[in-house]
Design an enzyme around this catalytic site. Structure first.
Site, mmCIF file in Angstrom:
data_model
loop_
_atom_site.group_PDB
_atom_site.id
_atom_site.type_symbol
_atom_site.label_atom_id
_atom_site.label_comp_id
_atom_site.label_asym_id
_atom_site.label_seq_id
_atom_site.Cartn_x
_atom_site.Cartn_y
_atom_site.Cartn_z
ATOM 1 N N ARG A 246 44.013 50.707 45.297
ATOM 2 C CA ARG A 246 44.576 51.163 44.019
ATOM 3 C C ARG A 246 45.218 52.545 44.151
ATOM 4 O O ARG A 246 46.188 52.835 43.453
ATOM 5 C CB ARG A 246 43.497 51.164 42.935
ATOM 6 C CG ARG A 246 43.200 49.750 42.488
ATOM 7 C CD ARG A 246 42.153 49.706 41.419
ATOM 8 N NE ARG A 246 42.134 48.397 40.801
ATOM 9 C CZ ARG A 246 41.138 47.933 40.081
ATOM 10 N NH1 ARG A 246 40.062 48.677 39.878
ATOM 11 N NH2 ARG A 246 41.199 46.740 39.534
ATOM 12 N N LYS B 137 33.747 29.971 35.032
ATOM 13 C CA LYS B 137 33.609 29.304 33.736
ATOM 14 C C LYS B 137 34.916 28.854 33.111
ATOM 15 O O LYS B 137 35.913 29.567 33.159
ATOM 16 C CB LYS B 137 32.953 30.270 32.758
ATOM 17 C CG LYS B 137 31.522 30.564 33.107
ATOM 18 C CD LYS B 137 30.936 31.496 32.084
ATOM 19 C CE LYS B 137 29.445 31.657 32.292
ATOM 20 N NZ LYS B 137 28.891 32.634 31.373
ATOM 21 N N GLY C 197 41.272 40.713 40.630
ATOM 22 C CA GLY C 197 39.845 40.409 40.562
ATOM 23 C C GLY C 197 39.384 39.611 41.762
ATOM 24 O O GLY C 197 39.768 39.890 42.897
ATOM 25 N N GLY D 244 41.580 41.472 34.792
ATOM 26 C CA GLY D 244 41.636 41.150 33.362
ATOM 27 C C GLY D 244 43.065 41.169 32.850
ATOM 28 O O GLY D 244 43.476 40.309 32.066
HETATM 29 P P1 AMP Z 1 35.683 34.283 37.678
HETATM 30 O O1 AMP Z 1 35.364 35.731 37.470
HETATM 31 O O2 AMP Z 1 35.524 33.446 36.476
HETATM 32 O O3 AMP Z 1 37.018 34.089 38.372
HETATM 33 O O4 AMP Z 1 34.582 33.730 38.663
HETATM 34 C C1 AMP Z 1 34.441 34.149 39.976
HETATM 35 C C2 AMP Z 1 33.077 33.781 40.452
HETATM 36 O O5 AMP Z 1 32.910 32.385 40.340
HETATM 37 C C3 AMP Z 1 32.815 34.119 41.904
HETATM 38 O O6 AMP Z 1 31.829 35.107 41.956
HETATM 39 C C4 AMP Z 1 32.326 32.826 42.509
HETATM 40 O O7 AMP Z 1 31.197 32.984 43.319
HETATM 41 C C5 AMP Z 1 31.950 32.001 41.294
HETATM 42 N N1 AMP Z 1 32.023 30.562 41.539
HETATM 43 C C6 AMP Z 1 33.081 29.856 41.961
HETATM 44 N N2 AMP Z 1 32.768 28.565 42.111
HETATM 45 C C7 AMP Z 1 31.469 28.435 41.778
HETATM 46 C C8 AMP Z 1 30.578 27.333 41.725
HETATM 47 N N3 AMP Z 1 30.965 26.107 42.058
HETATM 48 N N4 AMP Z 1 29.318 27.573 41.309
HETATM 49 C C9 AMP Z 1 28.927 28.811 40.986
HETATM 50 N N5 AMP Z 1 29.729 29.896 41.006
HETATM 51 C C10 AMP Z 1 30.998 29.713 41.407
#
Ligand code: AMP
Length: 398
Positions: free
Chosen positions: A37, A201, A355, A378
């Site tokens: 950054r 999620k 991210g 974000g």
């Molecule tokens: P996000 O911030 O929503 O992009 O989520 C990223 C996080 O999702 C990372 O820390 C990954 O370890 C987690 N992740 C990705 N796939 C899975 C999965 N199948 N089960 C649990 N965590 C996951």
């Protein structure tokens, strides 16, 4: 193209320019562990120095929650920036951010000097976009420049409010580059246009899915969020991440994709584990098989890797946000590596949302193979949702 005044449009010689950067870097025991950054903000700072501005830099760092916290001081950033700029960066250590020390430091500046203010989140008003602190920041400068894409989705004093109290609020080079890359990719893509969404999620990416389904030719869904889609289609997902309340939403999105002629791809096989641990027992859950109770999907399987890579072969624009599995654990990084490799191998504009996806691509060694890796997690997500970013909206129109 971004229709905001940029630093190329303004005369800054002899002017006090307050430049909001994103210096929110990871620190361990006062040492900066990733300086991407800082490096990303150098072009704007060097331009302002070169044009003879009095350059006053500001940023937040971590979450001090409105109190001076020595471990979240920007002092180490001033030291490293001095080295990177090959020029002294005077640190205005001031618990009030815009207090007597900062005012004296700015008062004493000559053209081309650089002062760095203390962590803007030492002030509780910062994250509330309070008028008083916005005005204090504005009182230090003649011109404001926003180059902090990483906080452009936040309406805070230093990223938004201050712009109302200055004559000119311009965007810096990094901000412009981010918006141009993301904006062109999403609103004026070379086709076929593919989006890859992953991460934990569905609920955190609803607006992105909805917005992108109106624009893309191919939508690939992997990561934890894929299991809610699979459950919605009547498949057993065992103990995988599941947001049962979102199954109906997923079905609607599957219908929407069909109606729009968007090719929506979900994993056809999965790497499943009996615990959320790198050392768990694992096996491949093949196409058509159920994920048993007591087991969870933590990565896409080899057939899915191939399916996704094949679908991306002819794409001309690809936007990727979110890993394909729990990639931080080497046992579940294969799917994310496969997608990074697929993007590295194709002749397309490849844009990586900030991210986790940016971390994954860099960590896995594919960073320099991508067209653009966003510095804002974000912010890039909200951009992909089609939202206006307050930090950009607040800048002066051309
Ligand atoms: P996000 O911030 O929503 O992009 O989520 C990223 C996080 O999702 C990372 O820390 C990954 O370890 C987690 N992740 C990705 N796939 C899975 C999965 N199948 N089960 C649990 N965590 C996951």
């Amino acid at each position: 193209m971004l229709n905001k005044v940029s630093i190329d449009d303004i005369q800054v010689k002899g002017k006090r320019v307050l430049c909001r950067c994103d210096f929110n870097v990871p620190l361990i025991d006062g040492k900066i562990t990733d300086e991407n950054r800082l490096v990303a903000s150098l072009p704007t700072i060097n331009k302002l120095i070169g044009d003879g501005a009095k350059v006053i830099l500001c940023s937040h760092l971590g979450k001090p929650k409105g109190e001076p916290k020595p471990e979240l001081s920007l002092a180490p950033v001033a030291v490293r920036l001095s080295e990177l700029l090959n020029k002294e960066v005077i640190f205005a250590a001031d618990p009030e951010v815009v207090g007597p020390n900062a005012k004296a430091a700015v008062e004493a500046m000559n053209d081309g000097d650089v002062v760095l203010l203390e962590n803007t989140r030492y002030r509780a008003e910062e994250t509330k976009n309070g008028e008083a602190f916005s005005k204090e920041l504005a009182s230090l400068c003649d011109i404001y420049v926003n180059d902090a894409f990483g906080t452009a989705h936040r309406a805070h004093c230093s990223s938004c409010g201050v712009a109302s109290y200055v004559e000119t609020a311009a965007v810096g080079y990094l901000m412009q580059k981010e918006i141009d890359f993301l904006g062109n990719a999403v609103n004026n893509p070379k086709r076929p246009f593919a989006a890859i969404l992953g991460g934990a999620k569905v609920s955190s990416k609803i607006a992105v899915i909805e917005n992108l389904l109106d624009k893309v030719d191919i939508l690939i869904v992997g990561g934890g969020m894929a299991y809610t889609f699979m459950k919605a289609q009547g498949k057993a997902v065992g103990d995988s991440l599941l947001e049962a309340d979102y199954c109906d939403y997923c079905l609607k999105m599957i219908e929407k994709a069909e109606k729009k002629g968007v090719k929506l791809l979900l994993p056809v096989d999965n790497i499943i584990a009996d615990a959320f641990s790198n050392d768990a027992n694992t096996k491949i859950c093949l196409k058509g098989e159920d994920i048993p109770e007591g087991w969870m999907g933590l990565d896409i399987g080899p057939a899915s890797e191939k399916l996704f890579a094949d679908a991306l072969k002819d794409a001309k624009t690809v936007v990727w946000n979110g890993p394909m599995g729990a990639f931080e654990m080497p046992s579940f990084a294969s799917g994310t590596v496969a997608v990074a490799k697929a993007l590295a191998d194709i002749d397309a504009i490849t844009i990586i949302g900030g991210g986790d996806s940016a971390a994954a691509v860099n960590q896995l060694g594919y960073g320099d193979k991508m067209t653009h890796i966003s510095t804002g997690g974000g912010a890039s997500l909200e951009f992909l949702e089609g939202k206006e970013l307050p930090g950009v909206a607040a800048c002066t129109d051309k």
